[in-house]
Design an enzyme around this catalytic site. Structure first.
Site, PDB file in Angstrom:
ATOM      1  N   ARG A 149      29.098 -23.873  21.294  1.00  0.00           N
ATOM      2  CA  ARG A 149      28.848 -25.189  22.294  1.00  0.00           C
ATOM      3  C   ARG A 149      27.734 -25.269  23.524  1.00  0.00           C
ATOM      4  NH1 ARG A 149      31.488 -29.435  22.338  1.00  0.00           N
ATOM      5  NH2 ARG A 149      33.403 -28.756  21.800  1.00  0.00           N
ATOM      6  N   ARG A 154      26.621 -27.692  11.035  1.00  0.00           N
ATOM      7  CA  ARG A 154      26.645 -26.983  12.180  1.00  0.00           C
ATOM      8  C   ARG A 154      27.348 -25.642  11.958  1.00  0.00           C
ATOM      9  NH1 ARG A 154      29.851 -29.777  17.200  1.00  0.00           N
ATOM     10  NH2 ARG A 154      31.785 -30.219  15.880  1.00  0.00           N
ATOM     11  N   HIS A 212      22.049 -32.916  18.508  1.00  0.00           N
ATOM     12  CA  HIS A 212      22.931 -33.007  19.413  1.00  0.00           C
ATOM     13  C   HIS A 212      22.567 -32.245  20.764  1.00  0.00           C
ATOM     14  CE1 HIS A 212      26.983 -32.926  21.614  1.00  0.00           C
ATOM     15  NE2 HIS A 212      27.497 -33.530  20.554  1.00  0.00           N
ATOM     16  N   ASP A 224      30.728 -41.572  27.104  1.00  0.00           N
ATOM     17  CA  ASP A 224      30.479 -40.997  25.713  1.00  0.00           C
ATOM     18  C   ASP A 224      30.144 -42.493  24.830  1.00  0.00           C
ATOM     19  OD1 ASP A 224      30.635 -40.109  23.221  1.00  0.00           O
ATOM     20  OD2 ASP A 224      32.708 -39.324  23.254  1.00  0.00           O
ATOM     21  N   GLU A 233      21.402 -36.995  22.710  1.00  0.00           N
ATOM     22  CA  GLU A 233      21.261 -36.783  21.176  1.00  0.00           C
ATOM     23  C   GLU A 233      20.732 -37.885  20.373  1.00  0.00           C
ATOM     24  OE1 GLU A 233      25.754 -36.510  20.068  1.00  0.00           O
ATOM     25  OE2 GLU A 233      26.403 -36.088  22.381  1.00  0.00           O
TER      26      GLU A 233
END
Ligand code: BG6
Length: 298
Positions: free
Chosen positions: A71, A97, A166, A211, A270
């Protein structure tokens, strides 16, 4: 995998170290800055100018396990972005990832250090996404940080994928910053079920959970942070979408690997090819998504 320098602070150096959880990491030092990259996910976790403040944000609650994404830093989303269409069980943001990448090369020249990691399809990836590919993540450190993610179609049929670098950026307080570079652009608002909206204001400011997938935009973004008197430029090439994300209070509280009080200290810019801008590659073709991160005084 270790290139020792001769003591001069202007020379670069790469050292194998252990990140938390025993994950293999490369500590990369150029003459002007320092960064860290994991084999797990080819994930860049840190970048800071020498003696300066961290540029990337990393959660204090991140899991450091091979089966989980980190994270913070720069997770690689590939070969899909977000949830996989029609398969809720598939790992979010793809398998890149949470895959173990191979270290391919380490090069150093006049204080500019380059490391390359690679990932190819395997029986495990084929079960999730039935395509032959070769991914290469090149991390270049000089005064700035550059990341180049190349995807090659090594199969015999065309393939379509979405992707993102990201990037989590550390900020003094997300409520005080602004992001420039997306004025007038169309975006899909994930908080309204993907509703298409237009960014009317030149600058993005944050007053709640955000978002958004901005589509058809190839411009760089500038993050202005008056609290820390710095401007971060996120420059990009080979990317036609930009995702802007901050989870705010409720979503942070719902995420296990995100501290409840950490949201004011981060924002994601991102560099992506997602939604309308998914990439289709014919056999033998390669596409590169490049991102450069640099910092200047505000
Ligand atoms: C962003 C998405 O890119 O990543 C958000 O737009 C998502 O919807 C966020 O919540 C974090 O995703 P994850 O899978 O790392 O929790």
């Amino acid at each position: 995998m270790s290139q020792q320098d001769s003591g001069s602070s202007k020379q670069g150096m790469v050292e194998m170290i252990q990140a938390p959880g025993g994950l293999d990491a490369l500590l990369i030092r150029s003459g002007d800055s320092e960064a860290e990259a994991l084999r797990h996910g080819a994930h860049v976790t840190r970048f800071a100018p020498s003696g300066g403040r961290e540029v990337l944000w990393l959660s204090g609650s991140s899991a450091w396990r091979e089966d989980s994404p980190i994270r913070g830093g720069v997770p690689i989303c590939f070969p899909w972005f977000g949830a996989k269409e029609g398969d809720e069980e598939a790992p979010g943001h793809g398998f890149a990832r949470i895959s173990q990448w191979q270290i391919e090369s380490v090069e150093e020249e006049e204080g500019r250090v380059q490391v390359a990691l690679s990932l190819e399809d395997s029986p495990e990836t084929r079960k999730l996404w039935d395509h032959a590919f070769r991914a290469r993540m090149q991390v270049v450190l000089a005064e700035h940080l550059e990341m180049h993610l190349s995807i090659e179609n090594t199969g015999t049929a065309p393939m379509t994928y979405s992707q993102a670098l990201h990037t989590y950026l550390a900020v003094s307080d997300v409520r005080e910053i602004r992001i420039l570079g997306l004025g007038g652009r169309e975006y899909l608002d994930k908080l309204q079920g993907g509703k298409r909206m237009r960014q009317e204001a030149e600058a993005i400011r944050f007053e709640g959970e955000t978002d958004r997938i901005y589509v058809h935009t190839e411009d760089d973004c500038l993050l202005e942070d008056p609290g820390w008197k710095r401007r971060i430029r996120v420059a990009k090439e080979g990317s036609r979408s930009t995702v802007i994300w901050n989870p705010w209070v409720d979503k942070s509280a719902r995420m296990e690997d995100f501290g409840d009080d950490e949201w004011p200290g981060m924002v994601c810019i991102e560099s992506a090819n997602a939604a309308d801008n998914a990439v289709t590659l014919g056999p033998g073709l390669e596409h590169t998504l490049s991102v450069g991160i640099s910092v200047e005084e505000l």
